[in-house]
Motif scaffolding. Sequence first.
Motif, PDB file in Angstrom:
ATOM      1  N   VAL A   1       0.882  -1.283   0.003  1.00  0.00           N
ATOM      2  CA  VAL A   1       0.021   0.017   0.078  1.00  0.00           C
ATOM      3  C   VAL A   1       0.708   1.239   0.051  1.00  0.00           C
ATOM      4  O   VAL A   1       0.558   2.273  -0.859  1.00  0.00           O
ATOM      5  CB  VAL A   1      -0.859  -0.063   1.294  1.00  0.00           C
ATOM      6  CG1 VAL A   1      -1.767   1.421   1.369  1.00  0.00           C
ATOM      7  CG2 VAL A   1      -1.751  -1.025   1.157  1.00  0.00           C
TER       8      VAL A   1
ATOM      9  N   LEU B   1      -1.415  -4.519   2.230  1.00  0.00           N
ATOM     10  CA  LEU B   1      -2.786  -5.134   2.388  1.00  0.00           C
ATOM     11  C   LEU B   1      -2.595  -6.723   2.276  1.00  0.00           C
ATOM     12  O   LEU B   1      -2.602  -7.091   1.448  1.00  0.00           O
ATOM     13  CB  LEU B   1      -3.873  -4.518   1.256  1.00  0.00           C
ATOM     14  CG  LEU B   1      -5.242  -4.966   1.359  1.00  0.00           C
ATOM     15  CD1 LEU B   1      -5.971  -4.344   2.802  1.00  0.00           C
ATOM     16  CD2 LEU B   1      -5.866  -4.532  -0.038  1.00  0.00           C
TER      17      LEU B   1
ATOM     18  N   LYS C   1      -3.460 -10.476   1.708  1.00  0.00           N
ATOM     19  CA  LYS C   1      -4.123 -11.255   0.662  1.00  0.00           C
ATOM     20  C   LYS C   1      -4.103 -12.761   1.085  1.00  0.00           C
ATOM     21  O   LYS C   1      -3.047 -13.004   1.687  1.00  0.00           O
ATOM     22  CB  LYS C   1      -3.788 -10.747  -0.603  1.00  0.00           C
ATOM     23  CG  LYS C   1      -4.088  -9.488  -1.265  1.00  0.00           C
ATOM     24  CD  LYS C   1      -5.724  -9.224  -1.563  1.00  0.00           C
ATOM     25  CE  LYS C   1      -5.765  -7.871  -1.886  1.00  0.00           C
ATOM     26  NZ  LYS C   1      -5.753  -7.440  -3.236  1.00  0.00           N
TER      27      LYS C   1
ATOM     28  N   THR D   1      -7.323 -10.706  -5.451  1.00  0.00           N
ATOM     29  CA  THR D   1      -8.797 -10.846  -4.978  1.00  0.00           C
ATOM     30  C   THR D   1      -8.865  -9.608  -4.183  1.00  0.00           C
ATOM     31  O   THR D   1      -8.112  -9.158  -3.847  1.00  0.00           O
ATOM     32  CB  THR D   1      -8.947 -12.292  -4.138  1.00  0.00           C
ATOM     33  OG1 THR D   1      -9.836 -12.246  -3.552  1.00  0.00           O
ATOM     34  CG2 THR D   1      -7.795 -12.504  -3.317  1.00  0.00           C
ATOM     35  N   ASP D   2     -10.193  -9.499  -3.798  1.00  0.00           N
ATOM     36  CA  ASP D   2     -10.705  -8.507  -2.905  1.00  0.00           C
ATOM     37  C   ASP D   2     -10.625  -8.939  -1.558  1.00  0.00           C
ATOM     38  O   ASP D   2     -11.060  -8.121  -0.574  1.00  0.00           O
ATOM     39  CB  ASP D   2     -12.038  -7.852  -3.312  1.00  0.00           C
ATOM     40  CG  ASP D   2     -11.763  -6.969  -4.475  1.00  0.00           C
ATOM     41  OD1 ASP D   2     -10.627  -6.424  -4.951  1.00  0.00           O
ATOM     42  OD2 ASP D   2     -12.865  -6.759  -5.380  1.00  0.00           O
TER      43      ASP D   2
ATOM     44  N   THR E   1      -9.537  -9.825   2.053  1.00  0.00           N
ATOM     45  CA  THR E   1      -8.603  -9.472   2.800  1.00  0.00           C
ATOM     46  C   THR E   1      -8.817  -9.456   4.231  1.00  0.00           C
ATOM     47  O   THR E   1     -10.045  -9.332   4.638  1.00  0.00           O
ATOM     48  CB  THR E   1      -7.870  -8.010   2.393  1.00  0.00           C
ATOM     49  OG1 THR E   1      -6.870  -7.604   3.085  1.00  0.00           O
ATOM     50  CG2 THR E   1      -8.927  -6.829   2.540  1.00  0.00           C
TER      51      THR E   1
ATOM     52  N   ARG F   1      -5.022  -4.560   6.826  1.00  0.00           N
ATOM     53  CA  ARG F   1      -3.524  -4.043   6.429  1.00  0.00           C
ATOM     54  C   ARG F   1      -2.909  -4.396   7.869  1.00  0.00           C
ATOM     55  O   ARG F   1      -3.171  -4.763   8.846  1.00  0.00           O
ATOM     56  CB  ARG F   1      -3.759  -2.447   6.726  1.00  0.00           C
ATOM     57  CG  ARG F   1      -4.496  -2.045   5.590  1.00  0.00           C
ATOM     58  CD  ARG F   1      -4.473  -0.503   5.444  1.00  0.00           C
ATOM     59  NE  ARG F   1      -5.482  -0.012   4.580  1.00  0.00           N
ATOM     60  CZ  ARG F   1      -5.257   1.355   4.073  1.00  0.00           C
ATOM     61  NH1 ARG F   1      -4.244   1.998   4.212  1.00  0.00           N
ATOM     62  NH2 ARG F   1      -6.225   1.751   3.207  1.00  0.00           N
TER      63      ARG F   1
ATOM     64  N   VAL G   1      -5.082   6.190   8.539  1.00  0.00           N
ATOM     65  CA  VAL G   1      -5.772   5.882   7.103  1.00  0.00           C
ATOM     66  C   VAL G   1      -6.803   6.824   6.877  1.00  0.00           C
ATOM     67  O   VAL G   1      -7.658   6.945   7.435  1.00  0.00           O
ATOM     68  CB  VAL G   1      -6.182   4.585   7.286  1.00  0.00           C
ATOM     69  CG1 VAL G   1      -6.931   4.157   5.960  1.00  0.00           C
ATOM     70  CG2 VAL G   1      -5.366   3.698   7.486  1.00  0.00           C
ATOM     71  N   GLY G   2      -6.613   7.760   5.976  1.00  0.00           N
ATOM     72  CA  GLY G   2      -7.500   8.743   5.754  1.00  0.00           C
ATOM     73  C   GLY G   2      -7.587   9.756   6.884  1.00  0.00           C
ATOM     74  O   GLY G   2      -6.557  10.401   7.270  1.00  0.00           O
TER      75      GLY G   2
ATOM     76  N   ILE H   1      -9.046   8.710   9.948  1.00  0.00           N
ATOM     77  CA  ILE H   1      -9.087   7.773  11.089  1.00  0.00           C
ATOM     78  C   ILE H   1      -7.539   7.218  11.583  1.00  0.00           C
ATOM     79  O   ILE H   1      -6.778   7.035  10.739  1.00  0.00           O
ATOM     80  CB  ILE H   1     -10.240   6.738  11.201  1.00  0.00           C
ATOM     81  CG1 ILE H   1      -9.633   5.579  10.043  1.00  0.00           C
ATOM     82  CG2 ILE H   1     -11.470   7.442  10.839  1.00  0.00           C
ATOM     83  CD1 ILE H   1     -10.518   4.242  10.021  1.00  0.00           C
TER      84      ILE H   1
ATOM     85  N   TYR I   1      -5.531   3.815  12.652  1.00  0.00           N
ATOM     86  CA  TYR I   1      -5.705   2.626  12.375  1.00  0.00           C
ATOM     87  C   TYR I   1      -4.496   1.672  13.262  1.00  0.00           C
ATOM     88  O   TYR I   1      -3.447   2.284  13.225  1.00  0.00           O
ATOM     89  CB  TYR I   1      -5.307   2.423  10.791  1.00  0.00           C
ATOM     90  CG  TYR I   1      -5.833   0.962  10.292  1.00  0.00           C
ATOM     91  CD1 TYR I   1      -6.943   0.606   9.829  1.00  0.00           C
ATOM     92  CD2 TYR I   1      -4.738   0.026  10.301  1.00  0.00           C
ATOM     93  CE1 TYR I   1      -7.257  -0.529   9.352  1.00  0.00           C
ATOM     94  CE2 TYR I   1      -5.108  -1.433  10.014  1.00  0.00           C
ATOM     95  CZ  TYR I   1      -6.247  -1.642   9.272  1.00  0.00           C
ATOM     96  OH  TYR I   1      -6.564  -2.762   8.771  1.00  0.00           O
TER      97      TYR I   1
ATOM     98  N   VAL J   1     -12.477   7.623   1.195  1.00  0.00           N
ATOM     99  CA  VAL J   1     -11.644   8.133   2.439  1.00  0.00           C
ATOM    100  C   VAL J   1     -12.208   7.484   3.642  1.00  0.00           C
ATOM    101  O   VAL J   1     -13.474   7.736   3.791  1.00  0.00           O
ATOM    102  CB  VAL J   1     -11.606   9.652   2.626  1.00  0.00           C
ATOM    103  CG1 VAL J   1     -10.954  10.374   3.726  1.00  0.00           C
ATOM    104  CG2 VAL J   1     -11.182  10.515   1.431  1.00  0.00           C
ATOM    105  N   ASN J   2     -11.505   7.218   4.701  1.00  0.00           N
ATOM    106  CA  ASN J   2     -11.982   6.594   5.854  1.00  0.00           C
ATOM    107  C   ASN J   2     -12.073   7.853   6.800  1.00  0.00           C
ATOM    108  O   ASN J   2     -11.133   8.550   7.098  1.00  0.00           O
ATOM    109  CB  ASN J   2     -10.957   5.479   6.508  1.00  0.00           C
ATOM    110  CG  ASN J   2     -11.039   4.612   5.729  1.00  0.00           C
ATOM    111  OD1 ASN J   2     -10.072   4.055   5.067  1.00  0.00           O
ATOM    112  ND2 ASN J   2     -12.082   3.620   5.685  1.00  0.00           N
TER     113      ASN J   2
ATOM    114  N   ILE K   1      -9.084  -1.350  -1.101  1.00  0.00           N
ATOM    115  CA  ILE K   1      -9.990  -2.356  -2.074  1.00  0.00           C
ATOM    116  C   ILE K   1     -11.014  -1.325  -2.901  1.00  0.00           C
ATOM    117  O   ILE K   1     -11.074  -1.347  -3.945  1.00  0.00           O
ATOM    118  CB  ILE K   1     -10.710  -3.241  -1.308  1.00  0.00           C
ATOM    119  CG1 ILE K   1      -9.650  -4.182  -0.481  1.00  0.00           C
ATOM    120  CG2 ILE K   1     -11.745  -4.195  -2.347  1.00  0.00           C
ATOM    121  CD1 ILE K   1      -8.982  -5.326  -1.512  1.00  0.00           C
TER     122      ILE K   1
END
Lengths: 166, 200
Positions: free
Chosen positions: A59, A73, A75, A86-87, A89, A92, A126-127, A129, A131, B96-97, B139
């Motif tokens: 990432v 991320l 997998k 694949t999606d 997961t 992280r 992350v953004g 927030i 994590y 965005v989180n 994702i």
Amino acid sequence: MRWWQWFFWGLAALLGTGCSHALSPAVRQQIDTSLSLAQFRAAPDSYKGHVAMLGGDIVSIRNLTEGTLLEMLQKPLDATDRPLDTDQTEGRFMALCDGHLDPAVYSKGRQVTLAGLVLGTRTDTVGEITYVYPLLACLEVYLWPPMPDTRTLYPYGYWWPGHRPY
Amino acid sequence: MVTGGPGTVHTSGDSLPSVASDRLCGSPAALKEEAMRWHWLIVLASLLGCVACGSVLSPQVQSLADPELSYAQLTSNPEAYVGKVVIIAGTIIEAVNTPEGTRLVLLQYPTNRRGHPQIDAPSGRRFLVLASEYLETAIYRSGRALMVAGEVRGQRELPIGKIVYRYPLLAPREMYLWPEGGGGSPLLHFGFGFGFSKSL
């Protein structure tokens, strides 16, 4: 030996080389194969000192004074320990590796399988927030060669009846 | 192309027309075998077709959606349609989180016959989808195709560059993230390719 015995051993040798794993045998025998990322995330401190094998997509990568920090991320892995495309997961995680890994080589989206010593957690954003990342210290890192693009290998879409480009 | 191709053999069943046997120059037994082979290919192809054409959202949520409500109406006055359910297909342009959930900016596109957003068609409408739960933004990332059945919650203003854009705000009831690869599964294409190479 009969001819078919030669054939058999030849085939076995070929298959054997095809199934070689990403990580060295010395590291692989230390791996706690029962440890999943979900378990690790649920109780990060109780697995300190365990060796986990995890894989996924890069990432982000940061070169820090204490080493290289890979944000991954997770997998699921296939039979050769390659991360699946694949999606699916379990989220992280981060891996702190000794020395300098080149961000141009270990770039975003590349697939990595690694074995690492469980250190605990590391908190980051992350953004907007925070994590909590499970954190590992790299023992061995394997960078997979990029996957060939199947869409250019099998361009059937352009000529099967009913296909309209627009 | 052979005119007495797969269609003729399939529909005629056991009694094959003489035209077909002249063209194929085979014994009746061989012809029957050929017919069976085509039969299976056609059954397989139609099965694959049905799988590909099914909708990606549940019938329940589709019945909730208001077919009369146009995207233009919704974007011009989102507050008037609070509580309505709409189905939007598009590509994610921002994910965005945030503390209140995962905020996705969706660029809406018309859908093709498989329900996949047609990204070469004209668009321009943006929608804001606010999922209450944590979604993995690695994702649900920019560029992925997404289908949302969402409840209109009003509007929200967010900056784009130096202007402020007024987004219709949706709370998702159901979402479907299309697999990567531009709307066609390679497996389906492979199936068709194989079938047609047999006829040539």
